[in-house]
Design an enzyme around this catalytic site. Structure first.
Site, mmCIF file in Angstrom:
data_model
loop_
_atom_site.group_PDB
_atom_site.id
_atom_site.type_symbol
_atom_site.label_atom_id
_atom_site.label_comp_id
_atom_site.label_asym_id
_atom_site.label_seq_id
_atom_site.Cartn_x
_atom_site.Cartn_y
_atom_site.Cartn_z
ATOM 1 N N GLN A 37 0.830 -1.198 0.000
ATOM 2 C CA GLN A 37 0.000 0.000 0.000
ATOM 3 C C GLN A 37 0.871 1.259 0.000
ATOM 4 O OE1 GLN A 37 -1.546 1.139 3.853
ATOM 5 N NE2 GLN A 37 -3.586 1.463 3.005
ATOM 6 N N GLU A 84 -13.740 -3.054 7.317
ATOM 7 C CA GLU A 84 -13.186 -4.045 8.242
ATOM 8 C C GLU A 84 -12.746 -3.425 9.551
ATOM 9 O OE1 GLU A 84 -12.987 -7.217 8.725
ATOM 10 O OE2 GLU A 84 -14.287 -7.408 6.985
#
Lengths: 369, 384
Positions: B125, B243
């Site tokens: 990321q 999440e």
């Protein structure tokens, strides 16, 4: 897993919240503080009429026989409303003991009076040397031809000055048993006093108190079960107080101006309020768990959940109460504002029925066993 | 209200438990002790999960996941942790996957999701930059459109597992106009593209998981843009709120705390210490509060609601607890926790403690530092 409430529970919660917000008030609180035994008879009558006292009384004794969660929903609203009438000490706790004892069924008349609000009870189990542990009991029950003779001293029996009968723990041989003692029995004397955060209590002297053999309610397991139920409900009461303080404090941060701006724009105060909120929510999770497990037939599971909740909420409520006063500043220190009164209630909560250290040790002992 | 799992959920738990016990990696280098594990072990583990169809365990069936319910996902993660198995590298599975499902084109979904779910493709990321940490929207890595390509120049930092990853998803600046958030886009890049250079950063736990990633005239096809130009910030926010429950780390904290309490119970120096016992009890109670807050959130999600306000504290409390447990592990370990960089004989939990303690200082920093989380929550609570 389903964490939603039933529609009956939602109605119960709703009516308790409405009563605490509209029927009660800071003015009523101050009025109740001055009432005999710090219990306004008109309020107590209403509490009974709502059926909230009957929640703790089994159906077989003419009550409603609610779950601990039902009772906790009421308690949370009462805690948020600063209601000081002895819901737990005078009704829930003693009724739970009787319901859990061998004598359940023999005390229906008394429980009926309790449910209707005509009688209040109290539990005298704490002793100076025993600190929070109900098993540390030096009061003696001597068996004789007429029944038992009780001798010893109890401290801080909550609501005893208002009670028609006391439930007294005493050592009967090697066991610790429970005895129902009418308030006016010869040899029983009370030193009554108001307690921190509202309500009354008494130190109790038992000087050769003769009771019938029928007076024996049962053994210590009933006290432990009743105590666990009372603690779970008391945690819900504290949760209500924490919620009220969180709401008052965040509202104050929006409106109070210093340096030309609302003080809620200051990061150090924002983070404090966030911490209060997080502690409130973490507490709520354990209160739900404790109320769910308080009715469990598995005593280990019950003790573990209840002691976890009390250990956690004791710490969290102290943090929330202290920060509510701190963030209000000077005005938070005054009798004039309700914040300080919630502060005292939550401070008392931290100690009664066992403090954080006591319940951490109890939690640990249960986990290890 | 009841906290009991349904018979179906209990059956599912048993199925996962049995499988985990049979398949969790037995790594002598110390997964079981919580030490960091190597690339080969991690990749082999993810392959094994993929072959069972459980690697993308948070994904719905229509995108190649097992279609677990929120409660099943939680049970799965708890059982994974209980068996001492490592968690999956989250970037593709927990973050990019949901983003592609919501914002990706059907072509992008077809191109990437099956490769991610099969453990063929590992992602990292590209968010933080040297000048853009908590103020992420100030990022400067630039992507300039030239025909059917973007030319990317700039630098990312704190890029976890960039040295393992085949692909990177990046926030890049495609425009300097408007607010700083408006000029950000979400771009996917093959790590083998010319002009991408990865340099290691060794952290205070003594290990290499972080990197700097440099981009010099990197050519990226325009079909690697997710959503539209300027939508990157919206996508990033969606990704960060996804999440929320896994972030509490309940399963792993349970595992670590159980190791510690079992070790203390047989430690001749500590087993009778009231202080040690009370400290473990404090951590257990804190963990129980976290666990049931997590369950409250799961219950809401299972009923189709968005996570409630109670979920906002999960990252803060969960990471504080991870640190609290590792601190107790280090302090109870005492001298047995002193060996550094070399494994010696002794209680596994104490041997791993110094590495874990150092590593876990990161958890209150990554994923939006806890202070940033509190800023965000304060906006909601105080409303100023």
């Amino acid at each position: 897993m389903d964490l939603s409430f039933t529609s009956e529970q939602e109605i119960l919660q709703d009516s308790a919240v409405k009563f605490a917000q509209k029927g009660y008030s800071f003015d009523q609180y101050k009025k109740s503080l001055k009432a005999p035994g710090q219990c306004d008879p008109a309020i107590w009558k209403q509490v009974a009429e709502f059926g909230w006292l009957a929640l703790a009384v089994p159906e077989s004794a003419g009550g409603i026989g609610g779950s601990t969660l039902d009772i906790a929903l009421v308690a949370e609203a009462l805690g948020a409303g600063l209601v000081i009438e002895p819901f737990i000490a005078g009704a829930i706790f003693p009724a739970a003991i009787i319901a859990a004892s061998e004598s359940a069924g023999r005390q229906d008349a008394l429980l009926g009076n309790l449910a209707s609000g005509d009688a209040q009870l109290a539990v005298a189990y704490s002793e100076r040397a025993g600190r929070f542990d109900p098993a540390q009991c030096t009061t003696i029950a001597d068996k004789n031809a007429k029944g038992f003779v009780l001798s010893g001293e109890k401290i801080c029996a909550f609501n005893a000055p208002n009670a028609s009968h006391l439930i007294v723990s005493a050592r009967n041989g090697s066991a610790v048993d429970l005895f129902l003692v009418p308030r006016e029995t010869a040899g029983l004397s009370l030193t009554a006093y108001p307690v921190l955060g509202g309500g009354v209590a008494a130190d109790v002297k038992l000087d050769g108190v003769q009771v019938d053999s029928d007076a024996r309610l049962g053994d210590i397991t009933a006290l432990e079960a009743g105590l666990d139920k009372a603690i779970a409900v008391d945690c819900a009461l504290a949760l209500g107080g924490m919620k009220a303080l969180f709401e008052r404090t965040s509202a104050y941060l929006r409106t109070r101006k210093q340096f030309g701006v609302a003080i809620g724009t200051f990061q150090v105060l924002q983070h404090r309020v966030v911490d209060m909120f997080i502690e409130l929510e973490q507490s709520r999770s354990l209160v739900l768990l404790a109320t769910a497990k308080a009715d469990s037939g598995d005593a280990v599971e019950r003790r573990r959940a209840v002691s976890a909740a009390k250990a956690y909420v004791a710490k969290a409520s102290k943090m929330v109460a202290q920060q509510a006063v701190q963030l209000h500043g000077g005005i938070g220190m005054t009798e004039e504002l309700d914040v300080g009164h919630y502060f005292r209630q939550l401070t008392a909560f931290g100690t009664r029925f066992g403090d954080r250290d006591y319940h951490l040790d109890r939690f640990q002992a249960v986990a290890a066993a | 209200m009841n906290f009991d799992y349904s018979p179906e959920e209990e059956t599912f738990r048993q199925e996962v438990r049995t499988w985990m016990e049979a398949n969790a990696p037995r790594d002598p280098s110390g997964i079981a002790t919580g030490m960091r594990i190597g690339k080969e072990t991690q990749f082999a583990w993810e392959k094994k999960l993929a072959s069972k169809g459980w690697l993308a365990y948070t994904w719905p069936a229509e995108f190649g996941g097992p279609g677990f319910t929120p409660v099943q996902r939680d049970i799965f993660d708890a059982e994974r942790a209980r068996a001492g198995a490592p968690s999956v590298i989250p970037f593709a599975l927990m973050m990019l996957g949901p983003v592609l499902m919501k914002f990706g084109t059907p072509e992008q979904q077809k191109r990437f999701l099956p490769r991610i779910a099969s453990a063929e493709q590992v992602w990292c990321q590209g968010y933080s930059e040297p000048g853009s940490g908590s103020d992420l929207a100030s990022l400067k890595t630039q992507a300039v459109r030239q025909g059917d390509k973007y030319i990317v120049n700039g630098q990312k930092i704190w890029t976890t597992q960039a040295h393992w990853a085949h692909w990177i998803f990046c926030l890049v600046r495609t425009s300097g106009d408007g607010s700083k958030q408006q000029g950000i886009s979400f771009l996917l890049m093959d790590m083998n593209t010319k002009g991408i250079e990865v340099r290691p950063i060794v952290t205070i736990d003594g290990h290499h998981h972080l990197n700097e990633v440099f981009f010099t005239d990197v050519e990226v096809p325009v079909e690697n843009l997710v959503g539209v130009e300027g939508q990157g910030w919206t996508i990033a926010k969606y990704l960060l709120t996804h999440e929320r429950t896994a972030i509490a780390g309940v399963g792993d904290s349970k595992r670590q705390l159980r190791w510690l309490s079992e070790t203390v119970a047989r430690d001749p120096a500590l087993k009778d210490s009231p202080h040690a016992r009370r400290r473990i009890a404090e951590l257990e109670v804190d963990l129980l509060a976290l666990e049931y807050t997590n369950l409250r959130t799961l219950d809401r999600m299972a009923k189709g609601h968005s996570p409630g306000p109670e979920s906002s504290g999960l990252k803060i409390k969960g990471t504080e607890l991870q640190q609290g447990i590792s601190e107790a592990q280090l302090e109870f370990g005492g001298l047995q926790a002193m060996p550094w960089g070399q494994d010696v004989e002794g209680e596994p939990v104490y041997r791993a403690a110094s590495t874990r303690y150092n590593f876990l200082r990161a958890c209150t920093i990554y994923g939006g530092s806890n202070e940033i989380q509190k800023n965000v929550l304060a906006k909601v609570l105080i409303g100023l």
